[in-house]
Each structure stands twice: as structure tokens, then as C-alpha cells.
Design a protein around this motif. Structure first.
Motif, mmCIF file in Angstrom:
data_model
loop_
_atom_site.group_PDB
_atom_site.id
_atom_site.type_symbol
_atom_site.label_atom_id
_atom_site.label_comp_id
_atom_site.label_asym_id
_atom_site.label_seq_id
_atom_site.Cartn_x
_atom_site.Cartn_y
_atom_site.Cartn_z
ATOM 1 N N SER A 372 0.830 -1.208 0.000
ATOM 2 C CA SER A 372 0.000 0.000 0.000
ATOM 3 C C SER A 372 0.862 1.254 0.000
ATOM 4 C CB SER A 372 -0.913 0.023 1.240
ATOM 5 O OG SER A 372 -0.145 0.173 2.427
ATOM 6 N N ASP A 373 0.308 2.335 -0.524
ATOM 7 C CA ASP A 373 1.005 3.625 -0.484
ATOM 8 C C ASP A 373 1.282 4.036 0.960
ATOM 9 O OD1 ASP A 373 0.855 3.637 -3.202
ATOM 10 O OD2 ASP A 373 -0.579 5.302 -3.368
ATOM 11 N N ARG A 374 0.318 3.773 1.850
ATOM 12 C CA ARG A 374 0.460 4.150 3.263
ATOM 13 C C ARG A 374 1.689 3.501 3.892
ATOM 14 N NH1 ARG A 374 -0.356 1.933 8.254
ATOM 15 N NH2 ARG A 374 -0.701 -0.073 7.252
ATOM 16 N N THR A 384 4.414 5.303 -5.389
ATOM 17 C CA THR A 384 2.957 5.203 -5.372
ATOM 18 C C THR A 384 2.537 4.034 -6.258
ATOM 19 O OG1 THR A 384 2.632 6.635 -7.286
ATOM 20 C CG2 THR A 384 2.771 7.701 -5.111
ATOM 21 N N GLU A 385 1.302 3.611 -6.094
ATOM 22 C CA GLU A 385 0.795 2.530 -6.938
ATOM 23 C C GLU A 385 0.842 2.948 -8.409
ATOM 24 O OE1 GLU A 385 -3.532 0.634 -7.639
ATOM 25 O OE2 GLU A 385 -2.667 0.170 -5.663
ATOM 26 N N GLU A 386 0.583 4.202 -8.676
ATOM 27 C CA GLU A 386 0.630 4.696 -10.057
ATOM 28 C C GLU A 386 2.041 4.550 -10.631
ATOM 29 O OE1 GLU A 386 -0.400 8.757 -12.643
ATOM 30 O OE2 GLU A 386 -0.548 8.752 -10.445
ATOM 31 N N ASP A 387 3.061 4.884 -9.809
ATOM 32 C CA ASP A 387 4.458 4.727 -10.249
ATOM 33 C C ASP A 387 4.745 3.279 -10.623
ATOM 34 O OD1 ASP A 387 4.991 7.408 -9.684
ATOM 35 O OD2 ASP A 387 5.629 6.968 -7.625
ATOM 36 N N ILE A 388 4.300 2.372 -9.768
ATOM 37 C CA ILE A 388 4.584 0.945 -9.952
ATOM 38 C C ILE A 388 3.932 0.432 -11.235
ATOM 39 C CG2 ILE A 388 4.197 -1.356 -8.973
ATOM 40 C CD1 ILE A 388 4.277 0.123 -6.172
ATOM 41 N N LEU A 424 -3.848 -7.330 -4.583
ATOM 42 C CA LEU A 424 -4.487 -6.478 -5.590
ATOM 43 C C LEU A 424 -3.456 -5.870 -6.532
ATOM 44 C CD1 LEU A 424 -7.111 -4.659 -3.313
ATOM 45 C CD2 LEU A 424 -7.581 -6.412 -5.048
ATOM 46 N N LEU A 425 -2.343 -5.395 -5.963
ATOM 47 C CA LEU A 425 -1.302 -4.772 -6.781
ATOM 48 C C LEU A 425 -0.676 -5.787 -7.731
ATOM 49 C CD1 LEU A 425 0.462 -2.347 -7.482
ATOM 50 C CD2 LEU A 425 1.943 -2.935 -5.552
#
Length: 835
Positions: A372-374, A384-388, A424-425
Motif C-alpha cells: 500500500s502507499d500508506r 505510489t501505486e501509479e508509479d509501480i 491487488l497490486l
């Protein structure tokens, strides 16, 4: 008799581990040097020879004419058994002298799971375990490596331990010992008193530890005034010290079979879980020109076809884009691949990927750490998830079909939602690979977090074993039925690592107990025995839970508080507070964080920019290509190299061609290979006076020059006998027959049994191997068989399309021998017939 000539030697697993005499190995006359050091890596040869630090120290020390530095590795279980059975002490690879003959025995301790191997090596060498039991007649037993930043669990076993950069301390230790010997100063304590003045040297016997009734540490007292703590040794500029360009080229394939160039030491990112990122501060980069020169020389001197750019985060090197392009411009035509084994997702761009894949697509392994980002903010991993997802998309679009991603479980502040976010990721990443590929497109690797000394999380409890298993099971179940393969490190290994990572001196007895019970190679999942360790802790009256599961107070005196990594405790405490509040700490390149390492005078980050770099001369990719030409090479395989396997011989020749600058042709496709083919694959332990390979070269070459150049790059025991040009129209001949001469030790061959075989029409022999049992008729395979003496036989074997038999397997059946009888046979292939 040399150990290599023992009848049992070829039967041990991978005998090539113990041969020595590799390309670029350094052998000196021990009687003509002033200081001798046995450099010990307490794991197998394949692991140790993958470690760059070992190569750096080996090269640095052997540069001095008055020092002889030799290598030792942990013998595998079968070799240990043989050494004990035959009462042969453990020896170095270069001179085959026992470790007790050396002035210094120096261990490289990379992690906490090698401690029983350390004791095993000392025992096999006949060296007392405890420093208090050794005297001036014994070697000085020292250690270095990252695990020494908490030296206490094994402190009782060492006379001194190096904290920090080994290059800065190793030579000074040898100089001090040399001076002591020349001045004829006697006594171990006096020598250690001299050593304590050297930067980064910890002498455990000079410190006394007291414990409270509750088990924690009450005091750490030094018996020597002015020696209250040990500041790590540190190289301000890693380019100042010599680098091992002429690296040893192993016969046996190491775990990382490539040449390595360290481009950066240290890291600026400040991940709160990462001990290496704290203890190797500050970041120190090599210059672009230095890296290019080292890469050029190392590749030329080793013949490797893979170059690895080493760093804690290779993509963070200031000039990584320029470096990659320059390397690929130079070496892509030579089919030399470049890999970056440690990449952060936010340092990877499209241009880097395009450069890496110009020769072949080396693996893409990316460290995400948390789901998670947190939680990534809490561990100071600002992805961030977007970066990944954006990075993963670029990798797949650039042609890679498989990505490997690392996660940790058990991080401080982790919740079950973070584990669900891993699932999820991972599914989102795999979904970016497209739908055509049926097999796995993503490997998810999961390990249990182990809190380490000198990090912001060193006060945190480790998660319990059952909790590790539960979380791994959650990930497994959540990714079932997908194109994702889940791998995980055994949580039991993390359990043991966690005990010692923050342990104290009282644990030394448990290491000894575990060794006595038979614990070996604890980092190897198939060798780890938790039951032995539980018994060992019980025998030593140690409660492992005390070291694992309690939360430590920030005010508690910790076992390593007298070891100064440079990073101050106040900084680590502040980082722990920021972690709890999910506050990111910036990269220290952007702003000094006053962690305590840099004094901004002698010690500062070393970074390189375009402005301070002279552009490298580019080599043109354009080159006139001649028509390919085939050559046939005849060579021998004798002496100690008879113990090499076929694949080891293949690798040795491929790299010899490169070192000799004889350009081979390559296959097409994503993983080009040199066009070299061998006519036969000899069993391990079989010598040969005539072996043949065919090779396709890039143009015509003088056959005498080929032979001369190759022999300069090959051991004498693997010499080329002749080279000849093969006509392009010539069809490759088939190996029809091989001739052998067999010597038997301790048995006699009965002539009547041989005659009975020769007169038979068929002779069934049961062959047992990894494919199971199969009955093979030996009679049509044997072209001739004759007694030379009572214990010598000559025979010829025909080569057929089906499964064959080895000469010793046939002789065992003919003469009704036992398995142990064949161990006493020496087989030499004397010739062969091609048609």
C-alpha cells in the motif's frame, strides 16, 4: 598423495569447487612472504565466488609482494564427511595448506545464518573456537562484513572484527602484524593492543558486558582507556583504492556467473527497514571514466559475457543513462549483456530499458517492499501505486515477458489490509502483460521482515512465526488461478536470523550447541533444522522470544551501542517517529539530513555529473564482417581438471576464446550463444588425451595462431593439441568409437571373466541414474577389451543413439565388482574415431 588423487574425490558433489588453479588465481610461495592470510567465506564456493568483497580483498592484499592471500570456502556435507573420515584438515585452494599454518584466518560474514559454518571451518582446521583459548601459536582469527555491525553473538570466537569498509582496515592489520613479527614482539594481548589504534577494529576481549536481572544489558565497559567505542572504517573515495580487474574465473558455475563492477557504494534513499542503506553511508560514486575503464579491463581479462553494475540502487547512479549507452555502444556487437541487479522502480526509464535489451533481456527484478502507499510511506519508500503500474507497463511494452517483484511481510505498522493490497497490486501488474502469454508473467517473492541494528526499526518486535505463515498463506490463496507465481523465504530462517540480528554475547553458547548437534548451512532451506536450534537454545538456557518479540525502549542499552556506524541514535529515533506518522524523509542528495555520517570536510557524498566528466570515445558499431569459418579444435583434459564436468569445460572454452580475442559467431534470437559444439561429454573424474570441439569463427584465422592464443588462456591441463580449418561443405562427422585405459587400485581383473564376456552374444547391465533403471546390453557397445596387466585394461566403446554405459559400469558388471571397487579406478580416454 594429493587430495585430488584420492580415489573418492571425484565422487563428491561438484569436485570443481575444491580444485583451485582457476584462471587469474594468484599462488605465492608461503615460505617467501612475511604475512599469510586465509580469506574464508563460510558458505559454498559458488556463493563465495559470487561475492565482490572477497575479490576486492584478495586482489588488494595480493598486490603486496610480502603478503600471500588465499581462499577457503565451506566444504559441502559430503566433503566434510570425507575430510573427517580421512583426517585431512581443511585447506586453502591456492597452496592446499591447512588454515592453522596461516598468520591470519579472516572470515567474511555477510549474514547471521552462517555462524555454525564458521565453527565448522575452525574445527576442520584444528583451531580452537574461543579467542580466550587461542595463543600466539594459533592464527589471528578475524571477521568483517555487514553482520559485524552487531558483532556480539559471535564476538567470543574472534580476536578482532572489522567494522565498515574492509579495504581501509585489511592492509593496516597486515602491516601491524608484519611489524610485530619483525620486532619479534610476542603475546597475543600486546598485538591486539597495537591493533586497537586502527580505525574500525573491534577487539571483543577488551569489552565486558553486564546484564540486568531482566535480561537486558546493564553496561558495556571497555578495559582500555580511550577505547570506549569503535567507529566504522570508511573510504571517503572508493576510486582511490585498487579494483580487482583481473578477477578469478571459476571453473564451477557460481551463483552469479558474471563480472561485476561496483559503480556506487552507499545509498541516499534512507529506507527505514534497510540496514545496508544506513551502515554504508555516505553514497560514493565512481567516475564514469573509472567505470568504463574497469569494465573494459575486467571483461578483457576474464572473458565474461555478462557485466553487472553493482550498487544498492544501480538506477540512482548520477550518470546511469550515459553509462548504459556507452557500455552498450561498446559491447553490444560482442554480445556482452549488461545487467543492473538492484533497481528502484522510480529510477527506471524507457531509455534504460532500451539499452539493456540490446544484447539480451536480462531479468527485471524490482523491489516494491509493501503493498500500500500508506505502508510504503512509513518505510520511506516513496513509490505510489501509479508509479509501480506505469513502470511495469513500460517493462512489458519493451518486450519483457516476466517481471519479478519483491515484497516484505511483518513490517512495523503493517495491517491485514496491506497484505490484501499486495494481492491487488500483483494482479494489476500481471494484467498489464497482455493476454497472449499463458504461463506466469509475474513472480512475486515474499520474505519476512527482520529488524536489524543501526536502523529506525531496531526497536520494533519481529512478527511471530505463525503470523508469518498466515500472511504468506493469504498471499498464496489470493493469487491462486492467476498468471502469478508466488515464492517465499522460509519464515523459520527469518526466525533464526531475527534472534541473532539483535542478539548479545550470551548467544555464542547456543551457536556452539547447534554446531555440536549437526547444524550446518542454516541459510539453505533444505538444510535448516529448526528442531536442532530449539534444542540448542534450550541447552544454552536461551529464550529466543526475548530477542524476537519484545518491543525495546528507545532508552534501552543495545548490544551494539559501542559500535558506531556514523548514523546517530537521535536520527534513528526521529526516523521512527516519522515512520509512525507516515512522513517521508527526502533523499539526502537533495538536502543533508544531519544523520551524523558526514563531517563535510573529509567525509561527504561523492557524486559525478556531466560537467565533471570527459566524454568517452565511442567505438563504431560498423565493422566489416568476413564470412564465417569453421575450425576443429583437439584438446586434452588431464590432471586435476579431469574432475570438471562437461558444462564447466564448455564455459572455460567460451571464455578462453574471448580472452584470446578470437571472435566466435553467435546464434540468433533473444539469448545469443557462441557457435561451439563438443563431440562428447566425459564423466566427472575421467581424463582424456583427445577431445574435439567445432567452432564457427567470424572470418578466417591462422590455425597455429588459434592454438597459441588459446593455450595462453587455458590451464596446461586443458591444453589445445591442434587446430584445423574445416571446409564449409564438410558434413559434421559422428563420434564412432572412444578408446580407454583403466587402472584399478586394490583389485585384480580375472581373465576368465573377461573371456566369458567376449564370448557372449549379449550381456545385460542394469543402469541406474536420475532417469530410473534400465537394462542395457553391454556386449555390442564394447569394440575391444584386453588385459594390459592384472590391474590394467584397455577397451574401446562404440557410440550409439540410445543410452550408453560408462567404462567403469561395464567393468563392474563383467568382473562382478562392488560399487566401492569402481572408486579405485582411474579412467583415461586415449583416443577416438570420427566418421
Amino acid at each position: 598423495m594429493s587430495i585430488l588423487d584420492q580415489h573418492w574425490f571425484s565422487q563428491v558433489r561438484r569436485p570443481g569447487r575444491y580444485l583451485g588453479n582457476e584462471i587469474n588465481a594468484i599462488k605465492k610461495d608461503l615460505s617467501k612472504v612475511e604475512v599469510s592470510i586465509a580469506l574464508v567465506f563460510p558458505d559454498t564456493y559458488e556463493i563465495g565466488m559470487s561475492h565482490l568483497g572477497l575479490k576486492i580483498l584478495y586482489n588488494l592484499l595480493n598486490r603486496e609482494p610480502w603478503i600471500a592471500c588465499e581462499r577457503v570456502f565451506s566444504p559441502w556435507l559430503d566433503m566434510e564427511e570425507a575430510l573427517r573420515r580421512e583426517r585431512i584438515p581443511l585447506f586453502t585452494l591456492e597452496s592446499r595448506r591447512t588454515l592453522s599454518d596461516f598468520d591470519i584466518v579472516g572470515f567474511s560474514i555477510q549474514h547471521e545464518l552462517c555462524y555454525t559454518n564458521i565453527l565448522n571451518i575452525l574445527d576442520l582446521a584444528g583451531i580452537p573456537f574461543l579467542a580466550s583459548e587461542r595463543n600466539s601459536r594459533n592464527p589471528l582469527v578475524i571477521a568483517g562484513g555487514p553482520a559485524c555491525f552487531n558483532p556480539e553473538p559471535v564476538a567470543d570466537f574472534f580476536d578482532l572484527m572489522v567494522i565498515g569498509d574492509g579495504e581501509a582496515a585489511a592492509l593496516e592489520i597486515c602491516k601491524t602484524l608484519r611489524r610485530s613479527k619483525n620486532q619479534k614482539l610476542h603475546g597475543r594481548k600486546g598485538l591486539l593492543e597495537e591493533m586497537r589504534h586502527l580505525k574500525g577494529l573491534y577487539i571483543p576481549s577488551f569489552f565486558q558486558i553486564e546484564y540486568s536481572d531482566g535480561g537486558d544489558i546493564r553496561s558495556i565497559e571497555s578495559s582500555v582507556e580511550g577505547y570506549e567505542n569503535v567507529r566504522k572504517a570508511l573510504l571517503p573515495d572508493i576510486d582511490v583504492y585498487p579494483y580487482p580487474e583481473r578477477q578469478i574465473v571459476p571453473f564451477t558455475e557460481p551463483a552469479h556467473d558474471r563480472v561485476s563492477v561496483e559503480i556506487t557504494r552507499g545509498c541516499t534513499r534512507g529506507c527505514r527497514f534497510c540496514q545496508a542503506g544506513m551502515i554504508y553511508r555516505p553514497v560514493r560514486e565512481r567516475s564514469l571514466q573509472s567505470i568504463l575503464k574497469k569494465a573494459e579491463n575486467t571483461l578483457r581479462m576474464t572473458g565474461y559475457e555478462d557485466l553487472s553494475l553493482l550498487s544498492l540502487s544501480s538506477g540512482d547512479y548520477s550518470l546511469i543513462g550515459t553509462l548504459l549507452k556507452d557500455l552498450m555502444d561498446r559491447y553490444s556487437r560482442e554480445k556482452i549483456a549488461v545487467s543492473l541487479p538492484s533497481l528502484r522502480m522510480d529510477s527506471l526509464d524507457k531509455q534504460m530499458m532500451e539499452q539493456i535489451k540490446r544484447v539480451r533481456k536480462t531479468g527485471f527484478t524490482l523491489a516494491v517492499e509493501a503493498g500500500s502507499d500508506r505502508l510504503r510511506k512509513m518505510i520511506n519508500k516513496g513509490l505510489t501505486e501509479e508509479d509501480i503500474l506505469n513502470t511495469a507497463k513500460k517493462v512489458y511494452e519493451s518486450g519483457w515477458k516476466l517481471i519479478k517483484i519483491y515484497f516484505m511481510i511483518g513490517l512495523p505498522f503493517e495491517q491485514d489490509d496491506d497484505i490484501r493490497d499486495i494481492i491487488l497490486l500483483a494482479r494489476k501488474v500481471a494484467g498489464l502483460a497482455g493476454k497472449k502469454q499463458k504461463k506466469a508473467v509475474l513472480h512475486v517473492s515474499v520474505s519476512t521482515f527482520v529488524p536489524k541494528s543501526h536502523t529506525p526499526f531496531m526497536w520494533a518486535p519481529q512478527i511471530k512465526l505463525a503470523e508469518s505463515r498466515r500472511k504468506i498463506s493469504m498471499i498464496q490463496q489470493g493469487l491462486q488461478g492467476s498468471r502469478i507465481k508466488v515464492k517465499w523465504n522460509d519464515p523459520r530462517l527469518s526466525w533464526l536470523e531475527g534472534v541473532f540480528a539483535r542478539g548479545d554475547r550470551r548467544l555464542a553458547r547456543s551457536v556452539h550447541e547447534a554446531w555440536k548437534l549437526g547444524a550446518r548451512f542454516d541459510a539453505w532451506g533444505d538444510q535448516f533444522r529448526m528442531d536442532l536450534w530449539e534444542e540448542a537454545f534450550s541447552n544454552a538456557q536461551i529464550d529466543p522470544d526475548f530477542y524476537l518479540y519484545r518491543e525495546r525502549s528507545p532508552e534501552e542499552l543495545l548490544p551494539w551501542d559501542h559500535i558506531d556506524s556514523g548514523v546517530q541514535k537521535r536520527f534513528l529515533k526521529e526516523e521512527l517517529r516519522r515512520a509512525a506518522e507516515a512522513i517521508l524523509t527526502p533523499d539526502c542528495i537533495k538536502k543533508c539530513l544531519v544523520c551524523g555520517v558526514c563531517d563535510h570536510q573529509a567525509i561527504d557524498p561523492v557524486l559525478h555529473t556531466e560537467e565533471d566528466t570527459t566524454p568517452a570515445a565511442k567505438e563504431s558499431n560498423a565493422s566489416f564482417q568476413e564470412s564465417p569459418q569453421k575450425y576443429r579444435i583437439t584438446f586434452k583434459k588431464t590432471g586435476s581438471l579431469r574432475h570438471l564436468g562437461h558444462l564447466e569445460i564448455v564455459r572455460t572454452f567460451i571464455r578462453a576464446f574471448r580472452r584470446a580475442d578470437i571472435k566466435t559467431c553467435y546464434s540468433k534470437g533473444f539469448h545469443p550463444m557462441p557457435k561451439i559444439s563438443f563431440y562428447s561429454a566425459l564423466p566427472v573424474g575421467t581424463a582424456s588425451l583427445e577431445e574435439v570441439l567445432d567452432v564457427e569463427l567470424d572470418g578466417r584465422a591462422d590455425v597455429d595462431a588459434i592454438q597459441t592464443k588459446l593455450n595462453r588462456q587455458l590451464p596446461e591441463e586443458l591444453a589445445v593439441m591442434r587446430a584445423e580449418r574445416v571446409a564449409p561443405s564438410e558434413k559434421k562427422p559422428r563420434l564412432k568409437e572412444s578408446r580407454f585405459h583403466i587402472f584399478a587400485f586394490g583389485i585384480q581383473f580375472e581373465k576368465n571373466l573377461m573371456n566369458r564376456f567376449l564370448e557372449s552374444e549379449n550381456f545385460p547391465v542394469v543402469k541406474t541414474d536420475k532417469n530410473g533403471q534400465q537394462e542395457i546390453d553391454a556386449r555390442p557397445l564394447v569394440g575391444s577389451l584386453s588385459l594390459v596387466a592384472d590391474n590394467e585394461i584397455e577397451m574401446s566403446l562404440k557410440h550409439t543413439a540410445g543410452r550408453g554405459l560408462r567404462p567403469t559400469e561395464i567393468l563392474k558388471a563383467i568382473f562382478r565388482l562392488k560399487d566401492e571397487d569402481t572408486l579405485g579406478m582411474e579412467t583415461v580416454k586415449t583416443g577416438q574415431i570420427l566418421e
